[in-house]
Design a protein around this motif. Sequence first.
Motif, PDB file in Angstrom:
ATOM      1  N   GLU A  54       0.857  -1.177   0.000  1.00 30.56           N
ATOM      2  CA  GLU A  54       0.000   0.000   0.000  1.00 30.56           C
ATOM      3  C   GLU A  54       0.897   1.233   0.000  1.00 30.56           C
ATOM      4  OE1 GLU A  54      -3.132   0.098   2.872  1.00 30.56           O
ATOM      5  OE2 GLU A  54      -3.434  -2.062   2.745  1.00 30.56           O
ATOM      6  N   LEU A  55       0.721   2.075  -1.007  1.00 25.48           N
ATOM      7  CA  LEU A  55       1.552   3.254  -1.162  1.00 25.48           C
ATOM      8  C   LEU A  55       0.822   4.491  -0.672  1.00 25.48           C
ATOM      9  CD1 LEU A  55       2.920   2.614  -4.775  1.00 25.48           C
ATOM     10  CD2 LEU A  55       3.962   1.979  -2.603  1.00 25.48           C
ATOM     11  N   SER A  56       1.584   5.430  -0.114  1.00 23.90           N
ATOM     12  CA  SER A  56       1.020   6.725   0.267  1.00 23.90           C
ATOM     13  C   SER A  56       0.733   7.514  -1.014  1.00 23.90           C
ATOM     14  CB  SER A  56       2.000   7.480   1.160  1.00 23.90           C
ATOM     15  OG  SER A  56       3.144   7.843   0.408  1.00 23.90           O
ATOM     16  N   ASP A  57       0.099   8.681  -0.870  1.00 23.07           N
ATOM     17  CA  ASP A  57      -0.206   9.501  -2.051  1.00 23.07           C
ATOM     18  C   ASP A  57       1.069   9.920  -2.782  1.00 23.07           C
ATOM     19  OD1 ASP A  57      -2.903   9.306  -1.580  1.00 23.07           O
ATOM     20  OD2 ASP A  57      -3.047  11.225  -0.511  1.00 23.07           O
ATOM     21  N   ALA A  58       2.084  10.338  -2.018  1.00 23.28           N
ATOM     22  CA  ALA A  58       3.345  10.752  -2.643  1.00 23.28           C
ATOM     23  C   ALA A  58       4.005   9.574  -3.360  1.00 23.28           C
ATOM     24  CB  ALA A  58       4.291  11.329  -1.593  1.00 23.28           C
ATOM     25  N   SER A  60       2.478   6.929  -4.536  1.00 22.14           N
ATOM     26  CA  SER A  60       1.650   6.582  -5.697  1.00 22.14           C
ATOM     27  C   SER A  60       1.974   7.470  -6.891  1.00 22.14           C
ATOM     28  CB  SER A  60       0.165   6.712  -5.347  1.00 22.14           C
ATOM     29  OG  SER A  60      -0.200   5.748  -4.396  1.00 22.14           O
ATOM     30  N   LYS A  61       2.272   8.751  -6.626  1.00 24.33           N
ATOM     31  CA  LYS A  61       2.635   9.659  -7.715  1.00 24.33           C
ATOM     32  C   LYS A  61       3.948   9.228  -8.370  1.00 24.33           C
ATOM     33  CE  LYS A  61       0.216  13.670  -5.916  1.00 24.33           C
ATOM     34  NZ  LYS A  61       0.307  14.996  -5.323  1.00 24.33           N
ATOM     35  N   ILE A  62       4.893   8.782  -7.555  1.00 25.77           N
ATOM     36  CA  ILE A  62       6.177   8.314  -8.097  1.00 25.77           C
ATOM     37  C   ILE A  62       5.962   7.054  -8.934  1.00 25.77           C
ATOM     38  CG2 ILE A  62       8.450   7.376  -7.499  1.00 25.77           C
ATOM     39  CD1 ILE A  62       8.336   9.199  -4.995  1.00 25.77           C
ATOM     40  N   ALA A  63       5.184   6.105  -8.394  1.00 26.68           N
ATOM     41  CA  ALA A  63       4.899   4.872  -9.132  1.00 26.68           C
ATOM     42  C   ALA A  63       4.150   5.175 -10.425  1.00 26.68           C
ATOM     43  CB  ALA A  63       4.106   3.909  -8.256  1.00 26.68           C
ATOM     44  N   SER A  64       3.246   6.155 -10.400  1.00 27.41           N
ATOM     45  CA  SER A  64       2.507   6.543 -11.603  1.00 27.41           C
ATOM     46  C   SER A  64       3.441   7.124 -12.656  1.00 27.41           C
ATOM     47  CB  SER A  64       1.427   7.563 -11.264  1.00 27.41           C
ATOM     48  OG  SER A  64       0.457   6.984 -10.424  1.00 27.41           O
ATOM     49  N   LYS A  65       4.430   7.921 -12.213  1.00 21.22           N
ATOM     50  CA  LYS A  65       5.406   8.489 -13.156  1.00 21.22           C
ATOM     51  C   LYS A  65       6.224   7.376 -13.815  1.00 21.22           C
ATOM     52  CE  LYS A  65       7.848  11.472 -15.340  1.00 21.22           C
ATOM     53  NZ  LYS A  65       7.289  11.982 -16.590  1.00 21.22           N
TER      54      LYS A  65
END
Length: 137
Positions: A54-58, A60-65
């Motif tokens: 489970e990733l935090s919001d920050a 998740s943004k890195i994983a999305s990039k």
Amino acid sequence: MYRDVRALRFMVRHWHSDTHTFFFPWGETTVTLEDVEGICLLPSMGDVNPLELELSDAESKIASKLLETFGGTSASWGGNRARFSFWISEFRDFKNDDVRRSAFLALWMSKCVFNTTSVQFVKPFTFPLAVVLCRGA
């Protein structure tokens, strides 16, 4: 399982029992706990499933990039964006250190840890784990 006795004898002859290292003509090396873990296929994260992090919001943004650079969820493994060479050139001078480090860890895990084929592609399932390892957890 095949046992290479000649190679084993070569290793034993170069073992230094005082320092627990091997001395070779090209330098000194040691077997680390991480090496033993990899050779024996031991779990490195305890009971944590690396595919269900489970990733935090920050995070998740890195994983999305990383996923966006990979080519998105519909990208094929054979796509140019997934190749190691593209991945390195894309993130070499990236300004965000966390993204750059996560990209490096994803590349390293794809090449050295989870490399089941000779194909040189980044594996997107490594992205969440790379992000978590990047933060030092």
